[in-house]
Design an enzyme around this catalytic site. Structure first.
Site, mmCIF file in Angstrom:
data_model
loop_
_atom_site.group_PDB
_atom_site.id
_atom_site.type_symbol
_atom_site.label_atom_id
_atom_site.label_comp_id
_atom_site.label_asym_id
_atom_site.label_seq_id
_atom_site.Cartn_x
_atom_site.Cartn_y
_atom_site.Cartn_z
ATOM 1 N N LYS A 44 0.827 -1.312 -0.061
ATOM 2 C CA LYS A 44 -0.056 0.003 0.099
ATOM 3 C C LYS A 44 0.824 1.210 0.040
ATOM 4 O O LYS A 44 2.048 1.249 0.196
ATOM 5 C CB LYS A 44 -0.879 0.029 1.095
ATOM 6 C CG LYS A 44 -0.178 0.006 2.480
ATOM 7 C CD LYS A 44 -1.037 -0.244 3.534
ATOM 8 C CE LYS A 44 -0.166 -0.421 5.075
ATOM 9 N NZ LYS A 44 -1.070 -1.038 6.071
ATOM 10 N N ARG A 142 -10.969 -1.218 14.607
ATOM 11 C CA ARG A 142 -11.116 -0.291 13.238
ATOM 12 C C ARG A 142 -12.054 -1.093 12.355
ATOM 13 O O ARG A 142 -13.099 -0.993 12.432
ATOM 14 C CB ARG A 142 -9.459 -0.231 12.786
ATOM 15 C CG ARG A 142 -9.280 0.773 11.641
ATOM 16 C CD ARG A 142 -8.219 1.076 11.274
ATOM 17 N NE ARG A 142 -7.129 -0.297 10.691
ATOM 18 C CZ ARG A 142 -6.031 -0.256 10.218
ATOM 19 N NH1 ARG A 142 -5.324 0.874 10.189
ATOM 20 N NH2 ARG A 142 -5.499 -1.453 9.864
ATOM 21 N N TYR A 271 15.067 31.542 8.130
ATOM 22 C CA TYR A 271 13.950 32.330 8.845
ATOM 23 C C TYR A 271 13.980 32.480 10.347
ATOM 24 O O TYR A 271 14.307 31.272 11.113
ATOM 25 C CB TYR A 271 12.583 31.436 8.079
ATOM 26 C CG TYR A 271 12.416 31.555 6.759
ATOM 27 C CD1 TYR A 271 12.332 32.912 6.182
ATOM 28 C CD2 TYR A 271 12.432 30.387 6.134
ATOM 29 C CE1 TYR A 271 11.986 32.469 4.802
ATOM 30 C CE2 TYR A 271 11.983 30.086 4.786
ATOM 31 C CZ TYR A 271 11.976 31.375 4.264
ATOM 32 O OH TYR A 271 11.661 31.226 2.716
ATOM 33 N N MET A 318 11.063 25.215 3.381
ATOM 34 C CA MET A 318 10.260 24.354 2.544
ATOM 35 C C MET A 318 11.179 23.703 1.210
ATOM 36 O O MET A 318 10.918 22.533 1.110
ATOM 37 C CB MET A 318 9.247 25.275 1.506
ATOM 38 C CG MET A 318 8.198 24.302 0.963
ATOM 39 S SD MET A 318 7.168 25.276 -0.122
ATOM 40 C CE MET A 318 6.005 25.963 0.875
#
Ligand SMILES: *Cc1c(COP(=O)(O)O)cnc(C)c1O
Length: 400
Positions: A44, A142, A271, A318
């Site tokens: 998956k 679940r 930053y 980022m």
């Protein structure tokens, strides 16, 4: 020189997938499984970010019975790639997905009667008798039908002519911690259902309960099949579960140094000016950031350069972060950086990054983003891989 828009150089940051190591891991896992216990390779989320089609092929070559996925899209991608092995879709299906599951031989888990009824109708309409696996909720709460009223659903499925009960499964809420009390309770509940089935003459081919942790630590719960994800990728599910020598990570994350800065005392980095140099420092820029899945940490964590640890200074941005390389004077522009993986005797593990992310290894593997190109490493040991090939680069956007 042709400058095609789809044939440009890849960025200096990437994921490396060692398919030879994947094969070794699978061989080590298979060697521990008693004959007759099947392996379901869980692929998956693009095989936890390793590339589902590549991993599926290697796993099937190494004797996996079938593949586990969690979305219809993942199942269809494997079918589109020509993979014909059994596919088990984990989780629950919306009714509108069922015709595709039946048409493409994608086996689903049945968690409730309504899905069984809907699937039986679709299968009958396509003149098929389809295998199903019934999921028993033994305490995870679940998916699945509660163990104490599962037998009605099992008998009901047995009465539907277009469904064939191929499997019965459950899932551990905790299999890789030292305390196995709850895992043992879940196993007992599962055995209770299996016992009632036997009494009533309800037969099933595959009973399965174990994920990687269960495979390692709960041999009495292996039954007929184990569902292995993270261990095949070379990552142990926890710090305390049993170890198998030779199992090693398949994935590394690397980059190249894209800049260098010399700082004077009092200079700041990044930053928010979160780092201030106390002395003359040399700083290297690593062109990979939180948009690639790296945790947004500040003044913590390391990378490896020239097999030495370089600490992160300032905050991760980022698209880049900065590391202090003052103590590694040989560093040059475009030198290789290991963000996750091994270099010389040093290693940054998936678990190290999980700690920085306040999360678990699974989240780190699955968290690397598709904009990081994926490069496959192999030595051409297998039929489907070209002899002598060493590095192949996955297409851009081969998404996770
Ligand atoms: C993801 C998953 C697995 C595989 O778990 P690992 O711990 O990665 O081995 C097995 N079973 C189910 C139901 C899953 O969702």
């Amino acid at each position: 020189m042709q400058l095609e828009s789809n044939a440009f150089p890849s960025r200096p940051a990437w994921i490396e997938i060692d398919l030879d190591q994947l094969r070794r891991n699978l061989q080590l896992i298979r060697r521990e499984l008693p004959s007759g216990v099947q392996l379901l390779a869980v692929v998956k989320d693009e095989a936890y970010g390793h590339g589902a089609v590549d991993v599926a092929r290697v796993a099937l070559e190494e004797g996996a019975w079938g593949l586990g996925v969690s979305t219809l899209e993942e199942a269809m991608a494997l079918r589109d790639a020509g993979i014909r092995a059994p596919l088990l879709l984990l989780g629950e299906r919306q009714p509108e997905e069922l015709p595709w599951c039946v048409a493409h031989n994608v086996t689903i888990c049945i968690n409730q009667p309504s899905t069984a009824i809907a699937l039986a109708k679709v299968a009958a309409r396509q003149n098929k008798c389809v295998p199903v696996h019934i999921k028993i909720n033994t305490g995870m709460n679940r998916y699945g039908v509660r163990w104490d009223n599962a037998i009605e659903l099992i008998e009901f499925i047995g009465s539907l002519k277009s469904l064939h009960l191929e499997g019965v499964l459950s899932h551990f809420a905790q299999s890789d911690e030292a305390d196995k009390t709850f895992a043992n309770l879940q196993t007992a509940r599962f055995n209770q259902v299996l016992g009632t089935m036997a009494e009533r003459g309800l037969r099933v081919q595959y009973r399965h309960m174990c994920n990687s942790g269960g495979f390692l630590d709960l041999p009495h719960a292996h039954f007929d099949m184990v569902r292995i994800g993270i261990l095949m990728y070379g990552v142990f599910p926890s710090a305390v579960c049993r170890r198998i020598a030779g199992i090693q990570p398949v994935m590394s994350v690397k980059a190249r140094i894209a800049g260098l800065q010399n700082l004077n005392p009092g200079d700041v980095v990044g930053y928010g000016m979160r780092y201030t140099a106390r002395s003359h420092r040399r700083i290297a820029i690593v062109p990979l950031g939180y948009a690639d899945g790296y945790p947004r940490i500040v003044n913590q964590g390391h990378v490896l350069i020239h097999a030495k640890r370089a600490p992160i200074v300032g905050g991760v941005t980022m698209d880049a972060f900065m590391v202090d390389v003052t103590d590694i004077p040989e560093v040059r522009l475009w030198d290789e950086v290991v963000v996750m993986g091994r270099q010389g005797a040093e290693q940054i593990t998936v678990h190290d990054i999980a700690r920085l992310k306040n999360s678990v290894s699974y989240d780190v593997l699955a968290g690397w983003r598709p904009r990081l190109p994926r490069k496959r490493l192999f030595t051409g040991l297998t039929p489907h891989q070209a002899q002598g090939a060493t590095v192949l680069e996955g297409a851009h956007g081969t998404g996770q």
